[in-house]
Design a protein around this motif. Sequence first.
Motif, PDB file in Angstrom:
ATOM      1  N   UNK A   5       0.722  -0.980   0.098  1.00  0.00           N
ATOM      2  CA  UNK A   5      -0.048  -0.088  -0.263  1.00  0.00           C
ATOM      3  C   UNK A   5       1.088   1.453   0.092  1.00  0.00           C
ATOM      4  N   UNK A   6       1.954   1.010   0.704  1.00  0.00           N
ATOM      5  CA  UNK A   6       2.928   2.167   0.321  1.00  0.00           C
ATOM      6  C   UNK A   6       3.641   2.543  -1.087  1.00  0.00           C
ATOM      7  N   UNK A   7       3.575   1.562  -1.594  1.00  0.00           N
ATOM      8  CA  UNK A   7       4.214   1.849  -2.900  1.00  0.00           C
ATOM      9  C   UNK A   7       2.726   2.353  -3.888  1.00  0.00           C
ATOM     10  N   UNK A   8       1.975   2.056  -3.571  1.00  0.00           N
ATOM     11  CA  UNK A   8      -0.007   2.439  -4.192  1.00  0.00           C
ATOM     12  C   UNK A   8       0.416   3.960  -4.451  1.00  0.00           C
ATOM     13  N   UNK A  10       1.900   5.822  -2.627  1.00  0.00           N
ATOM     14  CA  UNK A  10       3.521   6.687  -3.056  1.00  0.00           C
ATOM     15  C   UNK A  10       3.979   8.186  -1.832  1.00  0.00           C
ATOM     16  N   UNK A  11       4.199   9.237  -2.019  1.00  0.00           N
ATOM     17  CA  UNK A  11       4.379  10.336  -0.762  1.00  0.00           C
ATOM     18  C   UNK A  11       3.130  10.854   0.119  1.00  0.00           C
ATOM     19  N   UNK A  12       2.221   9.807  -0.334  1.00  0.00           N
ATOM     20  CA  UNK A  12       0.261  10.885  -0.007  1.00  0.00           C
ATOM     21  C   UNK A  12       0.114   9.870   1.392  1.00  0.00           C
ATOM     22  N   UNK A  13       0.732   8.978   1.681  1.00  0.00           N
ATOM     23  CA  UNK A  13       0.721   8.245   3.346  1.00  0.00           C
ATOM     24  C   UNK A  13       1.696   7.549   3.365  1.00  0.00           C
ATOM     25  N   UNK A  14       1.907   8.184   5.159  1.00  0.00           N
ATOM     26  CA  UNK A  14       3.231   7.548   5.287  1.00  0.00           C
ATOM     27  C   UNK A  14       3.139   6.464   6.097  1.00  0.00           C
ATOM     28  N   UNK A  15       3.423   5.488   6.323  1.00  0.00           N
ATOM     29  CA  UNK A  15       3.486   3.753   7.230  1.00  0.00           C
ATOM     30  C   UNK A  15       4.493   3.808   8.132  1.00  0.00           C
ATOM     31  N   UNK A  16       4.797   3.673   9.112  1.00  0.00           N
ATOM     32  CA  UNK A  16       5.678   3.447  10.125  1.00  0.00           C
ATOM     33  C   UNK A  16       5.170   2.534  11.526  1.00  0.00           C
ATOM     34  N   UNK A  17       6.160   1.724  11.484  1.00  0.00           N
ATOM     35  CA  UNK A  17       5.866   0.851  12.690  1.00  0.00           C
ATOM     36  C   UNK A  17       6.741   1.339  14.267  1.00  0.00           C
ATOM     37  N   UNK A  18       6.082   0.625  15.061  1.00  0.00           N
ATOM     38  CA  UNK A  18       6.534   0.711  16.770  1.00  0.00           C
ATOM     39  C   UNK A  18       6.866  -0.516  16.831  1.00  0.00           C
ATOM     40  N   UNK A  19       8.036  -1.343  17.683  1.00  0.00           N
ATOM     41  CA  UNK A  19       8.240  -2.157  17.655  1.00  0.00           C
ATOM     42  C   UNK A  19       7.826  -2.640  19.167  1.00  0.00           C
ATOM     43  N   UNK A  63      -7.423  -1.110   3.255  1.00  0.00           N
ATOM     44  CA  UNK A  63      -7.743  -0.202   2.708  1.00  0.00           C
ATOM     45  C   UNK A  63      -8.765   1.427   2.074  1.00  0.00           C
ATOM     46  N   UNK A  64     -10.151  -0.126   2.822  1.00  0.00           N
ATOM     47  CA  UNK A  64     -11.626   0.994   3.739  1.00  0.00           C
ATOM     48  C   UNK A  64     -11.261   1.697   4.635  1.00  0.00           C
ATOM     49  N   UNK A  65     -10.762   1.708   5.472  1.00  0.00           N
ATOM     50  CA  UNK A  65     -10.030   2.125   6.613  1.00  0.00           C
ATOM     51  C   UNK A  65      -9.065   3.579   6.374  1.00  0.00           C
ATOM     52  N   UNK A  66      -8.395   3.255   5.015  1.00  0.00           N
ATOM     53  CA  UNK A  66      -7.586   4.608   4.912  1.00  0.00           C
ATOM     54  C   UNK A  66      -9.021   5.859   3.847  1.00  0.00           C
ATOM     55  N   UNK A  70      -9.428   9.342   5.905  1.00  0.00           N
ATOM     56  CA  UNK A  70      -8.474  10.320   4.765  1.00  0.00           C
ATOM     57  C   UNK A  70      -8.941  10.963   3.124  1.00  0.00           C
ATOM     58  N   UNK A  71     -10.180  10.567   3.331  1.00  0.00           N
ATOM     59  CA  UNK A  71     -11.241  11.016   2.068  1.00  0.00           C
ATOM     60  C   UNK A  71     -10.776  11.501   1.244  1.00  0.00           C
ATOM     61  N   UNK A  72     -11.121  12.107   0.100  1.00  0.00           N
ATOM     62  CA  UNK A  72     -10.478  12.445  -1.235  1.00  0.00           C
ATOM     63  C   UNK A  72      -9.686  12.601  -0.920  1.00  0.00           C
ATOM     64  N   UNK A  73      -8.742  13.045  -0.378  1.00  0.00           N
ATOM     65  CA  UNK A  73      -7.777  13.886  -0.258  1.00  0.00           C
ATOM     66  C   UNK A  73      -7.084  12.708  -0.371  1.00  0.00           C
ATOM     67  N   UNK A  74      -7.149  11.627  -0.030  1.00  0.00           N
ATOM     68  CA  UNK A  74      -5.454  10.662  -1.165  1.00  0.00           C
ATOM     69  C   UNK A  74      -6.122   9.204  -1.497  1.00  0.00           C
ATOM     70  N   UNK A  75      -5.580   9.555  -2.514  1.00  0.00           N
ATOM     71  CA  UNK A  75      -6.050   8.284  -4.270  1.00  0.00           C
ATOM     72  C   UNK A  75      -4.769   7.830  -4.431  1.00  0.00           C
ATOM     73  N   UNK A  76      -4.626   6.739  -4.994  1.00  0.00           N
ATOM     74  CA  UNK A  76      -3.501   6.210  -4.876  1.00  0.00           C
ATOM     75  C   UNK A  76      -2.799   6.862  -6.753  1.00  0.00           C
TER      76      UNK A  76
END
Length: 76
Positions: A5-8, A10-19, A63-66, A70-76
């Motif tokens: 999904x990060x590739x899909x 692009x720079x519109x969404x950043x995914x970060x994970x915490x251990x 993807x549904x939650x995204x 974020x609505x229409x502001x984030x599209x692949x």
Amino acid sequence: VYNELGKKYGNKINFASMVASNRNIDKFFDEYNVEAYPTLIFLDNNGKEINRHVGALSKNELEKMIKESFGATVKP
């Protein structure tokens, strides 16, 4: 799933994970009231929480939650 999904998106969404075992993570967990793992927190550009989900999600559910968050502001 996150890499795909990060590739899909692009720079519109950043995914970060915490251990959870990271000793420095307690401050983040306290700040965002994380009580279970996994917890997904959706933040706006200012760091304000706009949505949250506790538990695992499939790619389609994420993807549904995204889109809901974020609505229409984030599209692949």
